[in-house]
Design a protein around this motif. Structure first.
Motif, mmCIF file in Angstrom:
data_model
loop_
_atom_site.group_PDB
_atom_site.id
_atom_site.type_symbol
_atom_site.label_atom_id
_atom_site.label_comp_id
_atom_site.label_asym_id
_atom_site.label_seq_id
_atom_site.Cartn_x
_atom_site.Cartn_y
_atom_site.Cartn_z
ATOM 1 N N GLY A 46 -1.449 17.042 6.300
ATOM 2 C CA GLY A 46 -1.064 16.453 5.019
ATOM 3 C C GLY A 46 -2.008 16.755 3.881
ATOM 4 N N ASP A 47 -1.652 16.242 2.731
ATOM 5 C CA ASP A 47 -2.351 16.580 1.487
ATOM 6 C C ASP A 47 -3.392 15.550 1.098
ATOM 7 O OD1 ASP A 47 -0.228 18.400 1.482
ATOM 8 O OD2 ASP A 47 0.968 17.114 0.163
ATOM 9 N N ASN A 48 -3.298 14.342 1.646
ATOM 10 C CA ASN A 48 -4.105 13.237 1.118
ATOM 11 C C ASN A 48 -5.324 12.888 1.968
ATOM 12 O OD1 ASN A 48 -2.172 13.061 -0.905
ATOM 13 N ND2 ASN A 48 -0.948 11.571 0.232
ATOM 14 N N GLY A 49 -5.546 13.642 3.047
ATOM 15 C CA GLY A 49 -6.714 13.388 3.873
ATOM 16 C C GLY A 49 -6.551 12.199 4.803
ATOM 17 N N PRO A 50 -7.512 12.049 5.724
ATOM 18 C CA PRO A 50 -7.411 11.007 6.758
ATOM 19 C C PRO A 50 -7.351 9.591 6.187
ATOM 20 C CG PRO A 50 -9.172 12.580 7.268
ATOM 21 C CD PRO A 50 -8.715 12.872 5.877
ATOM 22 N N GLY A 51 -7.971 9.355 5.038
ATOM 23 C CA GLY A 51 -8.054 8.001 4.493
ATOM 24 C C GLY A 51 -6.695 7.340 4.316
ATOM 25 N N THR A 52 -5.775 8.072 3.741
ATOM 26 C CA THR A 52 -4.439 7.532 3.483
ATOM 27 C C THR A 52 -3.718 7.191 4.783
ATOM 28 O OG1 THR A 52 -4.317 8.917 1.518
ATOM 29 C CG2 THR A 52 -2.244 8.037 2.341
ATOM 30 N N ILE A 53 -3.831 8.120 5.737
ATOM 31 C CA ILE A 53 -3.131 7.934 7.020
ATOM 32 C C ILE A 53 -3.721 6.741 7.771
ATOM 33 C CG2 ILE A 53 -2.632 9.038 9.227
ATOM 34 C CD1 ILE A 53 -2.773 11.755 7.682
ATOM 35 N N ILE A 54 -5.053 6.642 7.735
ATOM 36 C CA ILE A 54 -5.714 5.530 8.437
ATOM 37 C C ILE A 54 -5.390 4.202 7.745
ATOM 38 C CG2 ILE A 54 -8.008 4.541 8.923
ATOM 39 C CD1 ILE A 54 -8.867 7.484 9.592
ATOM 40 N N LYS A 55 -5.346 4.205 6.429
ATOM 41 C CA LYS A 55 -5.015 2.960 5.711
ATOM 42 C C LYS A 55 -3.618 2.448 6.084
ATOM 43 C CE LYS A 55 -4.880 0.468 1.362
ATOM 44 N NZ LYS A 55 -3.837 -0.385 1.938
ATOM 45 N N GLY A 56 -2.651 3.368 6.144
ATOM 46 C CA GLY A 56 -1.293 2.976 6.525
ATOM 47 C C GLY A 56 -1.247 2.389 7.926
ATOM 48 N N SER A 57 -2.022 2.981 8.825
ATOM 49 C CA SER A 57 -2.058 2.500 10.208
ATOM 50 C C SER A 57 -2.688 1.105 10.267
ATOM 51 C CB SER A 57 -2.874 3.459 11.081
ATOM 52 O OG SER A 57 -2.457 4.792 10.875
ATOM 53 N N ILE A 58 -3.767 0.923 9.519
ATOM 54 C CA ILE A 58 -4.449 -0.380 9.485
ATOM 55 C C ILE A 58 -3.511 -1.444 8.899
ATOM 56 C CG2 ILE A 58 -6.390 -1.671 8.464
ATOM 57 C CD1 ILE A 58 -7.312 0.238 10.634
ATOM 58 N N ASP A 59 -2.764 -1.046 7.878
ATOM 59 C CA ASP A 59 -1.794 -1.980 7.281
ATOM 60 C C ASP A 59 -0.789 -2.461 8.339
ATOM 61 O OD1 ASP A 59 -3.018 -1.737 4.848
ATOM 62 O OD2 ASP A 59 -1.518 -0.379 3.971
ATOM 63 N N THR A 87 1.433 14.384 9.725
ATOM 64 C CA THR A 87 1.906 14.720 8.379
ATOM 65 C C THR A 87 1.795 16.222 8.125
ATOM 66 O OG1 THR A 87 -0.294 14.386 7.467
ATOM 67 C CG2 THR A 87 1.179 12.493 7.420
ATOM 68 N N GLY A 88 1.484 16.992 9.199
ATOM 69 C CA GLY A 88 1.187 18.421 9.018
ATOM 70 C C GLY A 88 2.411 19.318 9.007
ATOM 71 N N GLY A 133 3.932 15.540 3.803
ATOM 72 C CA GLY A 133 2.543 15.931 3.543
ATOM 73 C C GLY A 133 1.850 15.021 2.543
ATOM 74 N N ASN A 134 2.600 14.497 1.596
ATOM 75 C CA ASN A 134 1.967 13.598 0.611
ATOM 76 C C ASN A 134 2.311 12.123 0.850
ATOM 77 O OD1 ASN A 134 4.537 13.315 -0.321
ATOM 78 N ND2 ASN A 134 4.228 14.490 -2.205
ATOM 79 N N ALA A 135 2.535 11.791 2.126
ATOM 80 C CA ALA A 135 2.868 10.406 2.489
ATOM 81 C C ALA A 135 1.782 9.445 2.002
ATOM 82 C CB ALA A 135 3.027 10.307 4.004
ATOM 83 N N ASP A 136 2.202 8.294 1.472
ATOM 84 C CA ASP A 136 1.245 7.250 1.080
ATOM 85 C C ASP A 136 1.102 6.260 2.247
ATOM 86 O OD1 ASP A 136 3.587 5.785 1.047
ATOM 87 O OD2 ASP A 136 3.684 5.623 -1.135
ATOM 88 N N PRO A 137 0.178 5.309 2.139
ATOM 89 C CA PRO A 137 -0.026 4.367 3.249
ATOM 90 C C PRO A 137 1.260 3.631 3.644
ATOM 91 C CG PRO A 137 -1.864 4.219 1.732
ATOM 92 C CD PRO A 137 -0.861 5.126 1.086
ATOM 93 N N MET A 138 2.085 3.284 2.652
ATOM 94 C CA MET A 138 3.353 2.614 2.952
ATOM 95 C C MET A 138 4.245 3.483 3.830
ATOM 96 S SD MET A 138 5.400 0.022 2.433
ATOM 97 C CE MET A 138 5.164 -0.886 0.876
ATOM 98 N N ALA A 139 4.280 4.792 3.529
ATOM 99 C CA ALA A 139 5.095 5.705 4.325
ATOM 100 C C ALA A 139 4.582 5.768 5.770
ATOM 101 C CB ALA A 139 5.101 7.104 3.697
ATOM 102 N N ILE A 140 3.264 5.839 5.932
ATOM 103 C CA ILE A 140 2.689 5.893 7.288
ATOM 104 C C ILE A 140 3.022 4.616 8.050
ATOM 105 C CG2 ILE A 140 0.518 5.994 8.593
ATOM 106 C CD1 ILE A 140 1.262 8.660 7.246
ATOM 107 N N LYS A 141 2.863 3.493 7.369
ATOM 108 C CA LYS A 141 3.175 2.205 7.998
ATOM 109 C C LYS A 141 4.639 2.167 8.443
ATOM 110 C CE LYS A 141 3.556 -2.637 6.753
ATOM 111 N NZ LYS A 141 3.491 -3.595 5.650
#
Lengths: 314, 314
Positions: free
Chosen positions: B10-23, B102-103, B275-283
């Protein structure tokens, strides 16, 4: 130029079609003769609303009308003297130079094909459409006349699309894109992979594959695809339009801007306007017909197809 | 359920993906174990922003990363230990129940197919997408995994789409439409004409042909098409979304609502987020994975395909 206009098709009745024609004549009185084809009484009644003394207007009376739900393949025989067929026959007889109808698209294509035939060398006549991308108008074709295509058909669509773009959109050197699922040469299905090679080896300004984004985002002036996917794209764009209409931004979807779509590859000038065309659309369809006529579009198509296919054969 | 999440795509790095998971975990602590796959240092650094003491979290360290422009067919071999491949391998080893990335879509499909294989009876795994029509969400498939399809493939897409619609969109009896150029049975190309007969004779809730209008206007909960046209539709919808965003009306395009797309027909649960998923999308992608898992989607697909194809053979 003399144009035969079928006033019996479409949703809005003869009045709208006649008003659009009168609007054109009012601004270009020396430029055009119009032959209205349909119910003489209805036409005369509508014409009585205008001062037509300086215009070149004829009427050809017909009684049969092609309906929107008539089967294209059978109505040609069951209603041979319909306003639609008659307008095209006038062209075959050399009495007019072009024809315009707002009626049943399939029936109009069948009538054009049977009565006028194809331009020498054209394998499949094609219906183009125009997408209002953010970087200018994009012509895409085919949009439904040819559902199962071969690579050579798509190459011919590219040639006809190029000519159409030059004449209608004043593009000097339109960029031709091949619709596919990725911009890389290797991305595509069997049809596009073979078509890519033909386009690459032609003298067209081929820029490679383009994707579904390009209808809105732009990037090519002509996009080539088979009629199945083109028809889906056209209907998607049509269903988008009302969503954008209410937007604060300028609505990029203006169906009246070109007003009419020619059947490219037909040995004549046959235009189809939308069933709910307004007077502005009819007027602009006549402008399109005029440009195709004045610029000898069909002669250019014939010569260009000959050149390209001579190279393929050699 | 234990889900392996590739944090390196993905485009936003691990932070976004991890935040969505934590949410997700914050709201459903007992419901899920997460195995983050990627650079351990990066993952631990991001996790240090949260109080994770009550969560079930594992980390699997990897060094290889699949890039968006890596060739799907070769990267599977050249980067066998990528975060993407590793997440799927954990599923094959029975250590996790699902995976999310997200790759690179093509690389993810190849890896899923090679490592997990297909559900028994499935000829072609398929990627669905969701169009936000004015009458509710429309699932359409395939959107790019299968560019040249046979009628039996489209029948299988219909079956998988029906199961997906029931589980994800809670449709009790989703209406299945076949994308074509007209609603009449006779309208279509060679592929859709043959597919129509198969769908008509199946026990699916087949409502006949639908047109390109239906993605926006609605009318079917599932639309079946080949991956070439589906990919074009998806990209058109994506490019249209920003035009509507600024509209005064409610924007019907909300990519985060479902967040992730499963590869249907893969013998496992593999989800792809944008690729540009936000935390809400990951959640929400995790919610989707959970629904597919809890409802035993793959078992239902396997049984339904067996039933339908037993009838065809008999």
């Amino acid at each position: 130029m003399n144009i035969a206009i079928d006033v019996m098709g479409g949703d809005n009745g003869p009045g709208t079609i006649i008003k659009g024609s009168i609007d054109y004549l009012s601004e270009n009185v020396a430029d055009l003769s119009v032959t209205f084809v349909g119910n003489r009484d209805l036409i005369e009644k509508e014409l009585s609303n205008y001062n037509t003394s300086s215009f070149h207007i004829d009427i050809v009376n017909t009684t049969e009308v092609v309906q929107m739900d008539d089967s294209p393949s059978s109505v040609f025989k069951t209603k041979p003297n319909s306003s639609m067929n008659t307008a095209i026959k006038l062209q075959a007889e050399g009495k007019v130079d072009a024809s315009l109808s707002t009626g049943n698209t399939g029936a109009l294509m069948v009538a054009s094909l049977f009565i006028l035939g194809r331009i020498d060398g054209v394998q499949r006549p094609t219906i183009p459409a125009i997408a209002p991308s953010q970087k200018g108008n994009v012509i895409f074709l085919d949009v439904g006349a040819n559902l199962d295509c071969k690579p050579q058909h798509l190459l011919q669509f590219a040639i006809m699309g190029e000519v159409y773009s030059k004449i209608i959109a004043n593009e000097e050197k339109p960029r031709i894109g091949l619709l596919s699922v990725g911009t890389e040469k290797t991305k595509g299905n069997e049809l596009t992979s073979s078509t890519y090679k033909l386009l690459e080896n032609s003298d067209l300004n081929f820029i490679g594959n383009v994707e579904g984004y390009s209808f809105i985002r732009g990037g090519a002036e002509v996009i080539v695809c088979d009629g199945f996917v083109g028809n889906t794209v056209l209907k998607l764009l049509e269903s988008f339009a009302p969503l954008v209409k209410h937007s604060a931004e300028k609505n990029p979807f203006n169906a009246s801007e070109f007003g009419g779509t020619p059947f490219l590859g037909i040995n004549g000038i046959c235009l189809k306007s939308h069933g709910n065309a307004d007077p502005m659309a009819i007027k602009n369809a006549i402008v399109t017909a005029k440009k195709l006529y004045s610029n000898e579009a069909n002669k250019i198509i014939k010569n260009h197809i000959k050149d390209v296919f001579d190279v393929i054969k050699s």
